[in-house]
Motif scaffolding. Structure first.
Motif, short mmCIF file in Angstrom:
data_model
loop_
_atom_site.label_atom_id
_atom_site.label_comp_id
_atom_site.label_asym_id
_atom_site.label_seq_id
_atom_site.Cartn_x
_atom_site.Cartn_y
_atom_site.Cartn_z
N GLN A 95 2.66 -3.04 21.04
CA GLN A 95 4.10 -3.23 20.88
C GLN A 95 4.37 -3.40 19.39
OE1 GLN A 95 6.29 -2.97 23.49
NE2 GLN A 95 4.42 -2.33 24.54
N LEU A 96 4.47 -2.29 18.70
CA LEU A 96 4.70 -2.33 17.26
C LEU A 96 6.20 -2.43 17.00
CD1 LEU A 96 2.23 0.45 16.08
CD2 LEU A 96 1.85 -2.01 16.19
N PRO A 97 6.62 -3.41 16.22
CA PRO A 97 8.05 -3.59 15.99
C PRO A 97 8.55 -2.71 14.84
CG PRO A 97 6.84 -5.39 14.98
CD PRO A 97 5.82 -4.51 15.68
N ALA A 98 9.50 -1.82 15.14
CA ALA A 98 10.13 -1.05 14.07
C ALA A 98 10.68 -2.04 13.05
CB ALA A 98 11.23 -0.17 14.63
N GLY A 99 10.52 -1.72 11.80
CA GLY A 99 10.96 -2.61 10.74
C GLY A 99 9.85 -3.49 10.19
N ALA A 100 8.69 -3.52 10.86
CA ALA A 100 7.56 -4.29 10.32
C ALA A 100 7.26 -3.77 8.92
CB ALA A 100 6.34 -4.15 11.21
N GLU A 101 6.94 -4.66 8.01
CA GLU A 101 6.72 -4.21 6.64
C GLU A 101 5.66 -5.06 5.95
OE1 GLU A 101 10.38 -4.51 4.43
OE2 GLU A 101 10.71 -6.55 5.06
N ALA A 102 5.18 -4.50 4.85
CA ALA A 102 4.24 -5.22 4.01
C ALA A 102 4.45 -4.79 2.57
CB ALA A 102 2.79 -4.94 4.43
N ARG A 103 4.20 -5.72 1.67
CA ARG A 103 4.23 -5.45 0.22
C ARG A 103 2.89 -5.88 -0.34
NH1 ARG A 103 9.19 -4.35 -2.01
NH2 ARG A 103 10.97 -4.82 -0.67
N LEU A 104 2.26 -4.98 -1.04
CA LEU A 104 0.99 -5.29 -1.71
C LEU A 104 1.15 -5.03 -3.20
CD1 LEU A 104 -1.52 -3.57 0.76
CD2 LEU A 104 -0.77 -5.96 0.74
N THR A 105 0.44 -5.78 -4.01
CA THR A 105 0.51 -5.62 -5.45
C THR A 105 -0.87 -5.33 -6.01
OG1 THR A 105 2.40 -7.13 -5.57
CG2 THR A 105 1.19 -6.76 -7.61
N PHE A 106 -0.94 -4.35 -6.89
CA PHE A 106 -2.20 -3.92 -7.51
C PHE A 106 -1.98 -3.81 -9.02
CE2 PHE A 106 -1.81 -2.07 -3.31
CZ PHE A 106 -3.02 -2.39 -2.71
N THR A 107 -3.06 -3.95 -9.76
CA THR A 107 -3.01 -3.70 -11.20
C THR A 107 -3.91 -2.51 -11.49
OG1 THR A 107 -2.64 -6.04 -11.67
CG2 THR A 107 -3.44 -4.67 -13.49
N VAL A 108 -3.36 -1.51 -12.15
CA VAL A 108 -4.12 -0.29 -12.45
C VAL A 108 -5.26 -0.63 -13.41
CG1 VAL A 108 -4.03 2.05 -13.41
CG2 VAL A 108 -2.04 1.13 -12.17
N SER A 109 -6.48 -0.29 -12.98
CA SER A 109 -7.66 -0.51 -13.81
C SER A 109 -8.25 0.86 -14.18
CB SER A 109 -8.70 -1.33 -13.06
OG SER A 109 -9.32 -0.55 -12.05
N ASP A 110 -9.25 0.84 -15.03
CA ASP A 110 -9.93 2.08 -15.40
C ASP A 110 -10.48 2.80 -14.17
OD1 ASP A 110 -9.46 1.82 -18.15
OD2 ASP A 110 -11.26 0.61 -18.44
#
Length: 133
Positions: free
Chosen positions: A5-20
């Motif tokens: 039962q996946l709820p439409a509107g479910a969300e996630a935010r992830l943060t990354f820092t660009v490395s070499d």
């Protein structure tokens, strides 16, 4: 495994820092020291997984089946990239996400790095792997 039962509107935010290690030169998608498209895609997929992780039972996982991604701006090493995934469509085990990424360099304004759509299908992990034989 029952149909999730996946709820439409479910969300996630992830943060990354660009490395070499995240650059086009490092991942084999070019020769410049900017965020490589394959890494941006991996980050977008990670956000889609995070958006539904709490809605899957212990035997289930999801697998990517379709991707459309527009990489719109270069991100230098050191840029902070925020990736946002939102579940926009559910059809049984199929889950379609809208994804977007922005970067920040220093105190500058956010820059839209990429946008797209990722489709995943929920599967029973053990059965899925058993079919690989």
């Amino acid at each position: 495994m029952s149909t999730p039962q996946l709820p439409a509107g479910a969300e996630a935010r992830l943060t990354f820092t660009v490395s070499d290690d995240d650059t086009a030169a490092a991942v084999g998608s070019g020769d410049l020291a900017v965020l490589g498209t394959p890494r941006l895609l991996a980050w977008c997929e990670a956000a889609t997984c995070a958006a539904i992780a709490d809605h899957l039972d212990a035997a289930s996982t999801s697998v990517g089946t379709r991707v459309a991604l527009e990489h719109r701006a270069a991100s230098p090493v050191g840029a902070v990239v925020d990736v946002h995934a939102t579940l926009v469509h559910v059809d049984g085990r199929l889950a379609r996400f809208s994804v977007a990424a922005e970067h920040r360099v220093g105190d500058g304004p956010p820059v839209l790095v990429g946008t797209g759509e990722v489709t995943r299908v929920v599967v029973d992990a053990e059965r899925f792997l058993a079919r690989l034989g």
